[in-house]
Design a protein around this motif. Structure first.
Motif, PDB file in Angstrom:
ATOM      1  N   LEU A  44       0.829  -1.203   0.000  1.00  0.00           N
ATOM      2  CA  LEU A  44       0.000   0.000   0.000  1.00  0.00           C
ATOM      3  C   LEU A  44       0.867   1.258   0.000  1.00  0.00           C
ATOM      4  O   LEU A  44       0.555   2.249  -0.664  1.00  0.00           O
ATOM      5  N   ALA A  45       1.985   1.195   0.776  1.00  0.00           N
ATOM      6  CA  ALA A  45       2.875   2.356   0.819  1.00  0.00           C
ATOM      7  C   ALA A  45       3.502   2.605  -0.543  1.00  0.00           C
ATOM      8  O   ALA A  45       3.581   3.738  -1.012  1.00  0.00           O
ATOM      9  N   ILE A  46       3.948   1.506  -1.180  1.00  0.00           N
ATOM     10  CA  ILE A  46       4.537   1.638  -2.509  1.00  0.00           C
ATOM     11  C   ILE A  46       3.512   2.168  -3.504  1.00  0.00           C
ATOM     12  O   ILE A  46       3.771   3.072  -4.288  1.00  0.00           O
ATOM     13  N   ALA A  47       2.298   1.569  -3.426  1.00  0.00           N
ATOM     14  CA  ALA A  47       1.233   1.994  -4.333  1.00  0.00           C
ATOM     15  C   ALA A  47       0.880   3.454  -4.107  1.00  0.00           C
ATOM     16  O   ALA A  47       0.667   4.226  -5.043  1.00  0.00           O
ATOM     17  N   GLY A  48       0.851   3.828  -2.802  1.00  0.00           N
ATOM     18  CA  GLY A  48       0.554   5.221  -2.490  1.00  0.00           C
ATOM     19  C   GLY A  48       1.619   6.150  -3.016  1.00  0.00           C
ATOM     20  O   GLY A  48       1.334   7.220  -3.554  1.00  0.00           O
ATOM     21  N   GLY A  49       2.899   5.727  -2.857  1.00  0.00           N
ATOM     22  CA  GLY A  49       4.000   6.542  -3.363  1.00  0.00           C
ATOM     23  C   GLY A  49       3.953   6.679  -4.867  1.00  0.00           C
ATOM     24  O   GLY A  49       4.154   7.768  -5.416  1.00  0.00           O
ATOM     25  N   ILE A  50       3.673   5.567  -5.542  1.00  0.00           N
ATOM     26  CA  ILE A  50       3.559   5.598  -7.000  1.00  0.00           C
ATOM     27  C   ILE A  50       2.397   6.487  -7.419  1.00  0.00           C
ATOM     28  O   ILE A  50       2.496   7.286  -8.340  1.00  0.00           O
ATOM     29  N   GLY A  51       1.276   6.328  -6.685  1.00  0.00           N
ATOM     30  CA  GLY A  51       0.102   7.150  -7.004  1.00  0.00           C
ATOM     31  C   GLY A  51       0.389   8.622  -6.837  1.00  0.00           C
ATOM     32  O   GLY A  51       0.009   9.439  -7.678  1.00  0.00           O
ATOM     33  N   TYR A  52       1.109   8.978  -5.761  1.00  0.00           N
ATOM     34  CA  TYR A  52       1.454  10.385  -5.518  1.00  0.00           C
ATOM     35  C   TYR A  52       2.365  10.899  -6.621  1.00  0.00           C
ATOM     36  O   TYR A  52       2.203  12.016  -7.124  1.00  0.00           O
ATOM     37  N   ALA A  53       3.353  10.047  -6.971  1.00  0.00           N
ATOM     38  CA  ALA A  53       4.290  10.438  -8.030  1.00  0.00           C
ATOM     39  C   ALA A  53       3.565  10.654  -9.350  1.00  0.00           C
ATOM     40  O   ALA A  53       3.864  11.592 -10.094  1.00  0.00           O
ATOM     41  N   VAL A  54       2.605   9.775  -9.649  1.00  0.00           N
ATOM     42  CA  VAL A  54       1.838   9.901 -10.893  1.00  0.00           C
ATOM     43  C   VAL A  54       1.021  11.190 -10.886  1.00  0.00           C
ATOM     44  O   VAL A  54       0.973  11.921 -11.873  1.00  0.00           O
ATOM     45  N   VAL A  55       0.389  11.472  -9.739  1.00  0.00           N
ATOM     46  CA  VAL A  55      -0.417  12.690  -9.621  1.00  0.00           C
ATOM     47  C   VAL A  55       0.462  13.922  -9.807  1.00  0.00           C
ATOM     48  O   VAL A  55       0.096  14.864 -10.518  1.00  0.00           O
ATOM     49  N   GLN A  56       1.649  13.905  -9.160  1.00  0.00           N
ATOM     50  CA  GLN A  56       2.553  15.048  -9.284  1.00  0.00           C
ATOM     51  C   GLN A  56       3.055  15.226 -10.709  1.00  0.00           C
ATOM     52  O   GLN A  56       3.186  16.342 -11.210  1.00  0.00           O
ATOM     53  N   ALA A  57       3.345  14.079 -11.361  1.00  0.00           N
ATOM     54  CA  ALA A  57       3.844  14.136 -12.733  1.00  0.00           C
ATOM     55  C   ALA A  57       2.798  14.698 -13.695  1.00  0.00           C
ATOM     56  O   ALA A  57       3.128  15.373 -14.665  1.00  0.00           O
ATOM     57  N   ASN A  58       1.545  14.408 -13.409  1.00  0.00           N
ATOM     58  CA  ASN A  58       0.467  14.858 -14.288  1.00  0.00           C
ATOM     59  C   ASN A  58      -0.089  16.222 -13.886  1.00  0.00           C
ATOM     60  O   ASN A  58      -0.955  16.767 -14.571  1.00  0.00           O
ATOM     61  N   LYS A  59       0.403  16.741 -12.768  1.00  0.00           N
ATOM     62  CA  LYS A  59      -0.069  18.034 -12.297  1.00  0.00           C
ATOM     63  C   LYS A  59       0.436  19.137 -13.216  1.00  0.00           C
ATOM     64  O   LYS A  59       1.612  19.172 -13.564  1.00  0.00           O
ATOM     65  N   PRO A  60      -0.432  20.045 -13.668  1.00  0.00           N
ATOM     66  CA  PRO A  60       0.011  21.113 -14.574  1.00  0.00           C
ATOM     67  C   PRO A  60       1.091  21.968 -13.922  1.00  0.00           C
ATOM     68  O   PRO A  60       1.064  22.221 -12.714  1.00  0.00           O
ATOM     69  N   SER A  61       2.060  22.410 -14.724  1.00  0.00           N
ATOM     70  CA  SER A  61       3.093  23.295 -14.204  1.00  0.00           C
ATOM     71  C   SER A  61       2.495  24.677 -13.948  1.00  0.00           C
ATOM     72  O   SER A  61       1.366  24.973 -14.367  1.00  0.00           O
ATOM     73  N   HIS A  62       3.264  25.512 -13.263  1.00  0.00           N
ATOM     74  CA  HIS A  62       2.795  26.879 -12.998  1.00  0.00           C
ATOM     75  C   HIS A  62       2.436  27.589 -14.293  1.00  0.00           C
ATOM     76  O   HIS A  62       1.369  28.205 -14.401  1.00  0.00           O
TER      77      HIS A  62
END
Length: 281
Positions: A44-62
């Motif tokens: 779950l921790a790994i999945a959560g970390g991956i999920g967070y990383a994916v969300v951050q990667a897809n987050k629009p830049s400033h």
């Protein structure tokens, strides 16, 4: 020993063995449950970390977010979204369009060689100048009619926004700040995205009397007041009707001014010759 006692002893021994086996089985079960629980938590921790990383990667830049913001145009501008920046005496009959990108090293060389001559000409009323700023060195482009923020940096956009803050102070502050940005002291190499740093842009501004310690200018740079304007200006560069695709480029009456090598005139002599010919045309 009687058969009875012998049988009782055997029964007791079997009972002790059974109880010991049950206790061992319980310990093994508890151990397995702990391992499984730990594995689940880890997964779950790994999945959560991956999920967070994916969300951050897809987050629009400033800058991708800014592209949808309402444009706040600086003072001393005209036209759609304030992207027409014309400086000079109203009596000047002709206008020299100057296309530049803040990170462009050749623009810096042009400004260091010819910039002071341009300002003298403008002050003398020889012609007006119209600044058209691009940010293509950041990797920004126009694709299918929509401005797209690139991934090669953000210094051109950030410096353009700071130029807007300077222009909001005065046209003179804008010209002086532009000269400082392109100076040998402050202009970074093309591969160094130093203009993305607000503090660096403010340090440069402190070399300009009208901007030194200017709270309004500083707040505008820090808050990104003219970020959306910087993108609008860059889009105006991309949409230009003069056939300009690189910087620096000089245009008067719809015609590009060039030196002997076919590129923008890079010396005072070549510049003056090209401008005088365009003024007489």
């Amino acid at each position: 020993m009687s058969k009875r006692n012998s049988q009782a002893a055997k029964t007791a021994a079997r009972e002790r063995l059974r109880l010991e086996r049950e206790r061992q089985a319980k310990r093994e079960k508890a151990k397995r449950q702990a391992v499984v629980a730990g594995s689940v938590v880890g997964i779950l921790a790994i999945a959560g970390g991956i999920g967070y990383a994916v969300v951050q990667a897809n987050k629009p830049s400033h800058w991708e977010t800014v592209a949808d913001d309402k444009v706040v145009a600086p003072a001393h501008t005209t036209g759609e979204n304030g992207t027409t920046v014309t400086i000079g005496k109203s009596s000047a009959k002709k206008t020299l369009k100057l296309y530049e990108d803040p990170r462009c090293p050749i623009c810096a060389a042009f400004e260091q060689s010819v910039g002071s001559t341009v300002e003298k000409d403008v002050d003398a009323g020889k012609y007006k100048i119209q600044f058209v700023g691009g940010t293509f060195l950041d990797g920004d482009t126009e694709k299918k009619g929509k401005f797209e923020v690139g991934s090669h940096g953000e210094g051109s956009k950030n410096a353009m926004s700071a130029l807007g803050a300077a222009l909001n102070v005065s046209p003179e502050a804008f010209l002086d700040y532009k000269a400082a940005l392109y100076s040998s002291k402050w202009h970074p190499s093309e591969s160094d995205d130093k203009f993305k740093d607000d503090d660096y842009l403010i340090d440069i501004a402190d070399s300009v009397p009208a901007l030194k310690g200017n709270a309004t200018f500083r707040n505008a740079v820090k808050k990104g007041t003219y970020d959306a304007w910087a993108l609008a200006m860059s889009q105006a560069f991309n949409d230009n009707k003069d056939g300009v695709t690189g910087t620096p480029s000089l245009v008067m009456d719809g015609k590009q001014l060039t030196g002997p090598d076919g590129n923008a005139p890079m010396t005072v002599e070549d510049f003056t010759k090209a401008v005088d010919a365009a003024l007489k045309a």
